[in-house]
Design an enzyme around this catalytic site. Structure first.
Site, PDB file in Angstrom:
ATOM      1  N   ARG A  17     -43.031   6.824  15.275  1.00 40.00           N
ATOM      2  CA  ARG A  17     -43.184   8.249  14.926  1.00 40.00           C
ATOM      3  C   ARG A  17     -44.621   8.579  14.544  1.00 40.00           C
ATOM      4  O   ARG A  17     -45.102   9.672  14.832  1.00 40.00           O
ATOM      5  CB  ARG A  17     -42.204   8.621  13.805  1.00 40.00           C
ATOM      6  CG  ARG A  17     -40.799   8.709  14.352  1.00 40.00           C
ATOM      7  CD  ARG A  17     -39.779   9.126  13.337  1.00 40.00           C
ATOM      8  NE  ARG A  17     -38.601   9.623  14.040  1.00 40.00           N
ATOM      9  CZ  ARG A  17     -37.394   9.736  13.499  1.00 40.00           C
ATOM     10  NH1 ARG A  17     -37.197   9.409  12.245  1.00 40.00           N
ATOM     11  NH2 ARG A  17     -36.389  10.200  14.199  1.00 40.00           N
TER      12      ARG A  17
ATOM     13  N   LYS B 225     -18.137   6.071  20.856  1.00 38.80           N
ATOM     14  CA  LYS B 225     -16.937   6.910  20.769  1.00 38.80           C
ATOM     15  C   LYS B 225     -17.068   8.253  21.461  1.00 38.80           C
ATOM     16  O   LYS B 225     -18.103   8.900  21.389  1.00 38.80           O
ATOM     17  CB  LYS B 225     -16.628   7.180  19.293  1.00 38.80           C
ATOM     18  CG  LYS B 225     -16.169   5.945  18.556  1.00 38.80           C
ATOM     19  CD  LYS B 225     -15.848   6.319  17.138  1.00 38.80           C
ATOM     20  CE  LYS B 225     -15.171   5.172  16.418  1.00 38.80           C
ATOM     21  NZ  LYS B 225     -14.868   5.527  15.047  1.00 38.80           N
TER      22      LYS B 225
ATOM     23  N   GLY C 294     -29.905   8.234  19.206  1.00 40.46           N
ATOM     24  CA  GLY C 294     -29.227   7.057  18.648  1.00 40.46           C
ATOM     25  C   GLY C 294     -29.832   5.729  19.061  1.00 40.46           C
ATOM     26  O   GLY C 294     -31.038   5.507  18.934  1.00 40.46           O
TER      27      GLY C 294
ATOM     28  N   GLY D 283     -30.807  13.194  16.354  1.00 41.71           N
ATOM     29  CA  GLY D 283     -29.924  14.360  16.211  1.00 41.71           C
ATOM     30  C   GLY D 283     -30.392  15.575  16.997  1.00 41.71           C
ATOM     31  O   GLY D 283     -29.579  16.253  17.629  1.00 41.71           O
TER      32      GLY D 283
HETATM   33  P1  AMP Z   1     -23.738   5.466  20.053  1.00 46.19           P
HETATM   34  O1  AMP Z   1     -24.435   5.430  18.711  1.00 46.19           O
HETATM   35  O2  AMP Z   1     -22.553   6.352  20.102  1.00 46.19           O
HETATM   36  O3  AMP Z   1     -24.714   5.688  21.183  1.00 46.19           O
HETATM   37  O4  AMP Z   1     -23.111   4.034  20.237  1.00 46.19           O
HETATM   38  C1  AMP Z   1     -23.870   2.878  20.345  1.00 46.19           C
HETATM   39  C2  AMP Z   1     -22.996   1.721  20.029  1.00 46.19           C
HETATM   40  O5  AMP Z   1     -21.933   1.634  20.958  1.00 46.19           O
HETATM   41  C3  AMP Z   1     -23.716   0.396  20.087  1.00 46.19           C
HETATM   42  O6  AMP Z   1     -23.747  -0.147  18.799  1.00 46.19           O
HETATM   43  C4  AMP Z   1     -22.857  -0.442  21.030  1.00 46.19           C
HETATM   44  O7  AMP Z   1     -22.667  -1.760  20.552  1.00 46.19           O
HETATM   45  C5  AMP Z   1     -21.545   0.293  21.021  1.00 46.19           C
HETATM   46  N1  AMP Z   1     -20.769   0.022  22.233  1.00 46.19           N
HETATM   47  C6  AMP Z   1     -21.100   0.258  23.501  1.00 46.19           C
HETATM   48  N2  AMP Z   1     -20.143  -0.170  24.333  1.00 46.19           N
HETATM   49  C7  AMP Z   1     -19.158  -0.699  23.575  1.00 46.19           C
HETATM   50  C8  AMP Z   1     -17.906  -1.297  23.864  1.00 46.19           C
HETATM   51  N3  AMP Z   1     -17.454  -1.434  25.117  1.00 46.19           N
HETATM   52  N4  AMP Z   1     -17.151  -1.717  22.818  1.00 46.19           N
HETATM   53  C9  AMP Z   1     -17.603  -1.565  21.551  1.00 46.19           C
HETATM   54  N5  AMP Z   1     -18.780  -1.011  21.215  1.00 46.19           N
HETATM   55  C10 AMP Z   1     -19.553  -0.579  22.222  1.00 46.19           C
END
Ligand code: AMP
Length: 397
Positions: A37, A198, A355, A378
């Site tokens: 940053r 998720k 993220g 964000g």
């Molecule tokens: P996000 O912050 O929503 O972009 O999610 C990132 C996180 O998703 C990372 O920590 C990954 O380890 C997790 N992730 C990605 N694919 C999977 C999966 N198939 N099962 C569990 N966690 C996952």
């Protein structure tokens, strides 16, 4: 193109320039552990100082909630800032009132000063006009270079823009130009990759993207929710079964908007969520009851790369698998490298952010080659969701 003024439109010589930046850097034991940053704001600081403006840096740090909290002081960031800038930076231990006035009064043209955490004052997060007035008194021009804080309507991200002539700094400008070329007026076809854990955290994002892109590639844990919604068994995989209906709605919305949704056709499964857990590749039609999908498989990677080869624009948020745990980083690495190569060859405009995406691309040694990698988190996500960011809107008013 949306319109906002830039450093090309104002004369900063001899002016007190209030420059809002993002210095919310990760720290450990009083030292900055990732200076990305800081590096991003150097061009704007150098340019204003080089043109003879007095650069007065405004920034927040952590969440002190309107109190003076020593552990959330910006002072420990000063040495790293000075080191990267290669010059001395004055420090005022308050961002308004006598301490700030004294430091600014002592500045010569081309000098740089940092004011203490704006969030030490309740008026910052409340976007209190009286607090914005107090800050505005210290400057002649407001330059906002903190895109990453632009999704918050705070006094120094939004309010100040109504008190002083307001323009976008070079980092803000680069971010807005990159985002506009990716979704507002993109070269088509456009692919969006949405991965990560998720569906529930990315519902608005998915809803907005299906209306704007030609291909929406869904990876990561969230793909499991879509597979389950199509009646496939996902064993012990991360899956939000209660969102099956929502996933089906997104698939319907995509169909109506002529957006092709690309889901994995094969998966790398393991029985433990751990690095180097024994794993194998299966079709998404044959996931066992004890299996956990931790990455997409090689056929899925080849399919995505095939489509990517036909696309002119890529917007990427979220990894394809549990990339922190090798070997479940393989598909993210492979697709990131392909996107990087297409970008270097001049065939693809590639924008990524939000993220864990920056970490995933850096781990794949591909981030450098992308057209633009946003560190904004964000704000990047809200922009992808199609929301108006108050800090950006205020510059366009
Ligand atoms: P996000 O912050 O929503 O972009 O999610 C990132 C996180 O998703 C990372 O920590 C990954 O380890 C997790 N992730 C990605 N694919 C999977 C999966 N198939 N099962 C569990 N966690 C996952």
């Amino acid at each position: 193109m949306t319109s906002f003024k830039t450093l090309d439109d104002v004369d900063v010589k001899g002016k007190r320039v209030l420059l809002r930046v993002d210095l919310n850097v990760p720290m450990e034991d009083g030292r900055v552990t990732d200076a990305t940053r800081i590096e991003r704001i150097l061009p704007t600081i150098d340019e204003i100082a080089g043109k003879g403006g007095k650069v007065i840096l405004l920034a927040h740090f952590g969440r002190p909630k309107g109190q003076r909290a020593p552990e959330e002081s910006l002072r420990p960031v000063l040495p790293a800032l000075e080191q990267h800038l290669g010059r001395k930076v004055a420090f005022a231990d308050d961002c308004v009132g006598a301490p700030a006035e004294a430091v600014i009064a002592a500045m010569k043209d081309g000098d740089v000063a940092l004011l203490e955490n704006t969030r030490y004052h309740k008026g910052e997060e409340k976007n209190d006009p009286a607090f914005a007035d107090e800050v505005a008194k210290l400057g002649d021009i407001f330059v906002n270079d903190a895109f990453s804080a632009a999704h918050r309507a705070h006094a120094t991200t939004e309010g100040l823009a109504h008190k002083l002539p307001a323009i976008a700094g070079r980092t803000m400008q680069a971010e807005l130009e990159a985002l506009e070329s990716a979704l507002t007026s993109p070269a088509r076809p456009v692919m969006a990759v949405v991965g990560g854990a998720k569906v529930s955290t990315k519902l608005e994002l998915l809803g907005n993207l299906v209306a704007k892109v030609d291909y929406l590639v869904i990876g990561g844990g969230m793909a499991n929710t879509f597979l389950a919604a199509q009646g496939k068994a996902v064993g012990k995989s991360l899956c939000e079964h209660d969102l099956a209906g929502t996933a089906r709605e997104i698939l319907e919305k995509a169909k109506a908007a002529n957006c092709t949704i690309v889901l994995p056709v094969d998966a790398v499964v393991a029985q433990k969520f751990a690095a180097h857990a024994p794993s194998h590749v299966v079709s998404v039609d044959h996931v066992g009851a004890d299996d956990m999908i931790l990455d997409v498989g090689p056929k899925s990677v080849a399919h995505v790369e095939d489509i990517l080869g036909k696309c002119k624009t890529l917007v990427w948020n979220g990894p394809f698998g549990a990339f922190e745990l090798p070997p479940f980083d393989e598909s993210t690495n492979a697709i990131a490298k392909t996107a990087a190569r297409l970008t270097v060859d001049g065939k693809l405009l590639s924008i990524a952010g939000g993220g864990d995406t920056v970490a995933a691309l850096n781990q794949a040694h591909a981030g450098q080659e992308f057209s633009y990698v946003s560190t904004a988190g964000g704000a990047f996500l809200e922009w992808l969701e199609g929301k108006t960011l108050p800090g950006v809107a205020a510059l366009q008013a």
